[in-house]
Scaffold this motif. Structure first.
Motif, mmCIF file in Angstrom:
data_model
loop_
_atom_site.group_PDB
_atom_site.id
_atom_site.type_symbol
_atom_site.label_atom_id
_atom_site.label_comp_id
_atom_site.label_asym_id
_atom_site.label_seq_id
_atom_site.Cartn_x
_atom_site.Cartn_y
_atom_site.Cartn_z
ATOM 1 N N SER A 42 0.850 -1.584 0.314
ATOM 2 C CA SER A 42 -0.022 -0.461 -0.093
ATOM 3 C C SER A 42 0.750 1.266 0.028
ATOM 4 C CB SER A 42 -1.314 -0.069 1.528
ATOM 5 O OG SER A 42 -0.141 0.285 2.245
ATOM 6 N N PHE A 44 1.340 3.290 2.992
ATOM 7 C CA PHE A 44 0.666 3.366 3.194
ATOM 8 C C PHE A 44 1.084 3.345 4.644
ATOM 9 C CE2 PHE A 44 -3.629 4.999 6.012
ATOM 10 C CZ PHE A 44 -3.410 5.369 5.815
ATOM 11 N N VAL A 46 1.799 3.514 8.595
ATOM 12 C CA VAL A 46 1.352 3.910 9.986
ATOM 13 C C VAL A 46 2.228 3.355 10.865
ATOM 14 C CG1 VAL A 46 -1.482 3.692 10.984
ATOM 15 C CG2 VAL A 46 -0.956 3.423 8.731
ATOM 16 N N ASN A 62 2.115 -0.637 11.021
ATOM 17 C CA ASN A 62 1.672 -1.198 10.156
ATOM 18 C C ASN A 62 2.441 -2.967 9.661
ATOM 19 O OD1 ASN A 62 2.382 0.463 8.894
ATOM 20 N ND2 ASN A 62 0.436 0.254 7.491
ATOM 21 N N GLU A 64 2.566 -5.431 6.457
ATOM 22 C CA GLU A 64 1.815 -6.314 5.203
ATOM 23 C C GLU A 64 1.979 -7.480 5.315
ATOM 24 O OE1 GLU A 64 1.544 -3.047 2.643
ATOM 25 O OE2 GLU A 64 0.037 -2.031 3.476
ATOM 26 N N CYS A 73 -2.702 -3.716 10.929
ATOM 27 C CA CYS A 73 -2.755 -2.028 11.051
ATOM 28 C C CYS A 73 -1.618 -2.064 12.005
ATOM 29 C CB CYS A 73 -4.187 -2.224 11.978
ATOM 30 S SG CYS A 73 -5.425 -2.177 10.167
ATOM 31 N N ALA A 74 -1.123 -0.820 12.357
ATOM 32 C CA ALA A 74 -0.832 -0.140 13.086
ATOM 33 C C ALA A 74 -1.060 -1.081 14.625
ATOM 34 C CB ALA A 74 -0.324 0.889 13.592
ATOM 35 N N GLU A 75 -2.173 -0.239 14.806
ATOM 36 C CA GLU A 75 -3.114 0.135 16.575
ATOM 37 C C GLU A 75 -3.572 -1.336 17.197
ATOM 38 O OE1 GLU A 75 -4.402 1.231 13.222
ATOM 39 O OE2 GLU A 75 -5.504 3.270 13.405
ATOM 40 N N PRO A 108 -8.677 5.646 13.039
ATOM 41 C CA PRO A 108 -8.535 4.145 12.402
ATOM 42 C C PRO A 108 -9.657 3.926 12.070
ATOM 43 C CG PRO A 108 -8.792 5.434 15.201
ATOM 44 C CD PRO A 108 -8.954 5.792 13.927
ATOM 45 N N CYS A 109 -9.357 2.361 11.277
ATOM 46 C CA CYS A 109 -9.917 1.296 10.768
ATOM 47 C C CYS A 109 -11.569 1.275 11.767
ATOM 48 C CB CYS A 109 -9.460 0.125 9.744
ATOM 49 S SG CYS A 109 -8.931 -0.863 10.959
ATOM 50 N N CYS A 112 -9.808 -1.658 14.042
ATOM 51 C CA CYS A 112 -9.383 -1.234 15.051
ATOM 52 C C CYS A 112 -10.167 0.105 15.992
ATOM 53 C CB CYS A 112 -8.311 -0.228 14.278
ATOM 54 S SG CYS A 112 -7.290 -1.623 13.688
HETATM 55 N N1 THU Z 1 -3.792 0.652 8.292
HETATM 56 C C1 THU Z 1 -3.845 0.776 9.980
HETATM 57 O O1 THU Z 1 -2.771 0.285 10.086
HETATM 58 N N2 THU Z 1 -4.594 1.211 10.708
HETATM 59 C C2 THU Z 1 -6.221 1.813 10.337
HETATM 60 O O2 THU Z 1 -6.424 1.916 10.766
HETATM 61 C C3 THU Z 1 -6.187 1.619 8.419
HETATM 62 C C4 THU Z 1 -5.023 1.221 7.498
HETATM 63 C C5 THU Z 1 -2.636 0.189 6.806
HETATM 64 C C6 THU Z 1 -3.186 -1.694 7.122
HETATM 65 C C7 THU Z 1 -2.359 -1.172 5.726
HETATM 66 O O3 THU Z 1 -1.234 -1.526 5.804
HETATM 67 C C8 THU Z 1 -2.512 0.262 4.995
HETATM 68 O O4 THU Z 1 -2.827 1.101 6.234
HETATM 69 C C9 THU Z 1 -3.398 0.803 3.944
HETATM 70 O O5 THU Z 1 -4.764 -0.008 4.320
#
Ligand code: THU
Length: 157
Positions: A42, A44, A46, A62, A64, A73-75, A108-109, A112
């Motif tokens: 990603s 992305f 975190v 996070n 992957e 996820c990081a949380e 956060p998702c 999480c």
């Molecule tokens: N991700 C997090 O680490 N925390 C979240 O609350 C949302 C998403 C990460 C998961 C994945 O590795 C990347 O962000 C993209 O979704």
């Protein structure tokens, strides 16, 4: 039928100088820790950092996987580590940071949020949630439950 309204109180700001010294350290360490994220798919990155009741700071990112749903996820990296390694300590606050050029913090998702809620309920003490953007803006919730209105928890089981 009756209309109902759910309101969530939060604070926002754009200078971390507004926080006390230990919280500023938590935020700075969390921001730096994003470089440890493993997010080759990603891109992305975190990071999450929390402060325990003894002042210790614990961090996570996070992580992957080529099989995408295996990613975490990081949380949840951070919360699983903390619950396992510091079972006697309560969490006072958690900072969450996304290393991407966005003007607003990233919430956060849902998974999480549910995990945060479980930890908060278990310790019977609110965990402050601080969301930080790369631009320096932030949002602060008094407790995890504020991020999950009408939550499901173990009390109904
Ligand atoms: N991700 C997090 O680490 N925390 C979240 O609350 C949302 C998403 C990460 C998961 C994945 O590795 C990347 O962000 C993209 O979704």
């Amino acid at each position: 039928m009756e209309d109902k309204l759910i309101q969530v109180k939060y604070k926002e700001g754009n200078s971390i100088e507004a926080f006390d010294d230990s919280t500023q350290s938590l935020i700075r360490e969390t921001i730096e820790f994003a470089s440890n994220a493993y997010a080759p798919y990603s891109n992305f990155h975190v990071s999450a950092g929390l402060m325990l009741d003894n002042g210790k700071i614990v961090k996570g990112t996070n992580v992957e996987n080529a099989s995408y749903p295996v990613s975490i996820c990081a949380e949840r990296t951070l919360l699983s580590h903390t619950v396992s390694n510091y079972p006697k300590n309560k969490i006072q606050k958690i900072a969450i940071y996304v290393d991407k050029d966005l003007s607003e913090p990233v919430p956060p998702c849902g998974v999480c949020r549910q995990t945060l809620l479980e930890v908060e309920k278990r310790q019977a003490q609110p965990i402050e949630v601080i969301l930080i953007s790369k631009s320096g803006t932030y949002i602060v919730f008094e407790k995890c439950a504020d991020l999950l209105p009408l939550y499901f928890d173990g009390e109904v089981l």
